[in-house]
Design a protein around this motif. Sequence first.
Motif, PDB file in Angstrom:
ATOM      1  N   VAL A 103       3.062 -12.671  10.803  1.00  0.00           N
ATOM      2  CA  VAL A 103       3.391 -13.115   9.432  1.00  0.00           C
ATOM      3  C   VAL A 103       2.396 -14.177   8.974  1.00  0.00           C
ATOM      4  N   LEU A 104       2.183 -14.242   7.672  1.00  0.00           N
ATOM      5  CA  LEU A 104       1.297 -15.277   7.143  1.00  0.00           C
ATOM      6  C   LEU A 104       1.974 -16.639   7.330  1.00  0.00           C
ATOM      7  N   THR A 105       1.245 -17.592   7.876  1.00  0.00           N
ATOM      8  CA  THR A 105       1.791 -18.948   7.994  1.00  0.00           C
ATOM      9  C   THR A 105       1.958 -19.526   6.589  1.00  0.00           C
ATOM     10  N   PRO A 106       3.142 -20.031   6.253  1.00  0.00           N
ATOM     11  CA  PRO A 106       3.322 -20.569   4.906  1.00  0.00           C
ATOM     12  C   PRO A 106       2.378 -21.732   4.608  1.00  0.00           C
ATOM     13  N   ARG A 107       1.813 -21.731   3.389  1.00  0.00           N
ATOM     14  CA  ARG A 107       0.894 -22.783   2.976  1.00  0.00           C
ATOM     15  C   ARG A 107       1.651 -23.817   2.150  1.00  0.00           C
ATOM     16  N   PRO A 108       1.205 -25.083   2.233  1.00  0.00           N
ATOM     17  CA  PRO A 108       1.921 -26.120   1.455  1.00  0.00           C
ATOM     18  C   PRO A 108       1.954 -25.817  -0.046  1.00  0.00           C
ATOM     19  N   SER A 198       7.198 -13.480  -5.918  1.00  0.00           N
ATOM     20  CA  SER A 198       6.328 -12.853  -4.931  1.00  0.00           C
ATOM     21  C   SER A 198       5.095 -13.702  -4.662  1.00  0.00           C
ATOM     22  N   ASN A 199       4.761 -13.809  -3.380  1.00  0.00           N
ATOM     23  CA  ASN A 199       3.460 -14.337  -2.960  1.00  0.00           C
ATOM     24  C   ASN A 199       2.764 -13.169  -2.278  1.00  0.00           C
ATOM     25  N   PRO A 200       2.194 -12.263  -3.095  1.00  0.00           N
ATOM     26  CA  PRO A 200       1.661 -11.027  -2.515  1.00  0.00           C
ATOM     27  C   PRO A 200       0.287 -11.264  -1.898  1.00  0.00           C
ATOM     28  N   PRO A 201      -0.243 -10.290  -1.158  1.00  0.00           N
ATOM     29  CA  PRO A 201      -1.626 -10.416  -0.692  1.00  0.00           C
ATOM     30  C   PRO A 201      -2.542 -10.483  -1.912  1.00  0.00           C
ATOM     31  N   TYR A 202      -3.423 -11.490  -1.968  1.00  0.00           N
ATOM     32  CA  TYR A 202      -4.267 -11.586  -3.178  1.00  0.00           C
ATOM     33  C   TYR A 202      -5.735 -11.907  -2.915  1.00  0.00           C
ATOM     34  N   ILE A 203      -6.140 -11.885  -1.653  1.00  0.00           N
ATOM     35  CA  ILE A 203      -7.559 -12.144  -1.361  1.00  0.00           C
ATOM     36  C   ILE A 203      -8.352 -10.851  -1.612  1.00  0.00           C
ATOM     37  N   GLU A 204      -9.540 -10.996  -2.199  1.00  0.00           N
ATOM     38  CA  GLU A 204     -10.398  -9.821  -2.393  1.00  0.00           C
ATOM     39  C   GLU A 204     -10.830  -9.311  -1.023  1.00  0.00           C
ATOM     40  N   LEU A 222      -2.799  -7.530   6.429  1.00  0.00           N
ATOM     41  CA  LEU A 222      -1.839  -6.900   5.519  1.00  0.00           C
ATOM     42  C   LEU A 222      -1.251  -7.902   4.525  1.00  0.00           C
ATOM     43  N   ALA A 223      -1.097  -9.148   4.963  1.00  0.00           N
ATOM     44  CA  ALA A 223      -0.480 -10.166   4.100  1.00  0.00           C
ATOM     45  C   ALA A 223      -1.496 -10.824   3.183  1.00  0.00           C
ATOM     46  N   LEU A 224      -2.769 -10.508   3.364  1.00  0.00           N
ATOM     47  CA  LEU A 224      -3.823 -11.219   2.631  1.00  0.00           C
ATOM     48  C   LEU A 224      -4.627 -10.321   1.704  1.00  0.00           C
ATOM     49  N   ASP A 225      -4.854  -9.089   2.099  1.00  0.00           N
ATOM     50  CA  ASP A 225      -5.801  -8.213   1.416  1.00  0.00           C
ATOM     51  C   ASP A 225      -5.194  -7.631   0.143  1.00  0.00           C
TER      52      ASP A 225
HETATM   53  N1  GLN Z   1      -3.140 -18.704   0.227  1.00  0.00           N
HETATM   54  C1  GLN Z   1      -3.523 -17.781   1.247  1.00  0.00           C
HETATM   55  C2  GLN Z   1      -4.917 -18.133   1.758  1.00  0.00           C
HETATM   56  O1  GLN Z   1      -5.715 -18.580   0.997  1.00  0.00           O
HETATM   57  C3  GLN Z   1      -3.493 -16.358   0.747  1.00  0.00           C
HETATM   58  C4  GLN Z   1      -2.094 -15.920   0.519  1.00  0.00           C
HETATM   59  C5  GLN Z   1      -1.977 -14.563  -0.073  1.00  0.00           C
HETATM   60  O2  GLN Z   1      -2.880 -13.708  -0.067  1.00  0.00           O
HETATM   61  N2  GLN Z   1      -0.841 -14.361  -0.597  1.00  0.00           N
HETATM   62  O3  GLN Z   1      -5.195 -17.980   2.913  1.00  0.00           O
END
Ligand code: GLN
Length: 296
Positions: A103-108, A198-204, A222-225
């Motif tokens: 799982v993606l580690t939650p960010r502050p 939603s905090n969806p995957p949003y990195i290019e 999967l959680a980032l792309d």
């Molecule tokens: N904030 C995350 C990062 O920069 C990305 C989280 C996301 O894709 N939802 O690593």
Amino acid sequence: MVLGESKLGCYQGETIYSLLNFSCQRFLQAGVASPRLDAETLIADGLKVSRTALLTHPDRILKRSEVQMLFARIERRVLREPVSHITGVQEFWSLEFEVNEKVLTPRPETEIMIEQCLKVLPKKPSLVRILDLGTGSGVLSVVLAKEIPQSRITAIEKSELETARKNALRHGVIDQVCFLAGDLMKIDWNGPYHLIVSNPPYIESEALLMCMPEVQQYEPTLALDGGRDGLNYYRFIVPTAWKKLDKNGWLVLEIGHTQAQAVVALIEGCSRYQDIQVIQDYSGYDRVVMARIMDG
Ligand code: GLN
């Protein structure tokens, strides 16, 4: 000598103080962004004491077994494994969450999502229905459930739900959250809801290759792309969410800091939302886009 055996090399002492200094230096050399904080966190967690206790008892002599255990932790961090994966926990909203490599580690900065949700949710004590798309470790669902005891939350995730379930149990909200396994682009969201988050995957996709090793090598792709331009999930969520929102319902999305304009354009293009807002995080970056369903 106990410590010379380590492949980490030149460590000479065996007190907390000397081990802290040693690990700080190792982390600095390895390019770790916050060497002191990480050294304190890993050593305190390994010894099961508070960070303050480390600093108030710097002369404590460490046992051989403790030194070996701490060296193993230091070595993992030198290889740029995230601190959260080594300790197995991450604090979010002042609560401790279990995390791991699945799982993606939650960010502050994701705490801004919670702040905004709490602002727009109906204040009346009746049932509040919330949908969390791509719940990951479950932080958004668990915190919202705790903050709003009259809420019922549906949390969708395609990779794994075990960690989110454990976190809901740990924080006493398992009865408020209904977990749905599946791809948010394929399964029925049920509904309607007062709030969709939603905090969806949003990195290019390509930018992922340039992320720090902690993210690129250890966090779930999967959680980032978010696809070629990072916007794939917004393209699906924005035109789908309004059909699942109640009168006055809100859509609250976390975004990458360069994506506000594009996501606002998607929301405007849909002609179903009003009160579109972009909210910055505490570093001043655009972080949340939110909008309310159109009246009538
Ligand atoms: N904030 C995350 C990062 O920069 C990305 C989280 C996301 O894709 N939802 O690593």
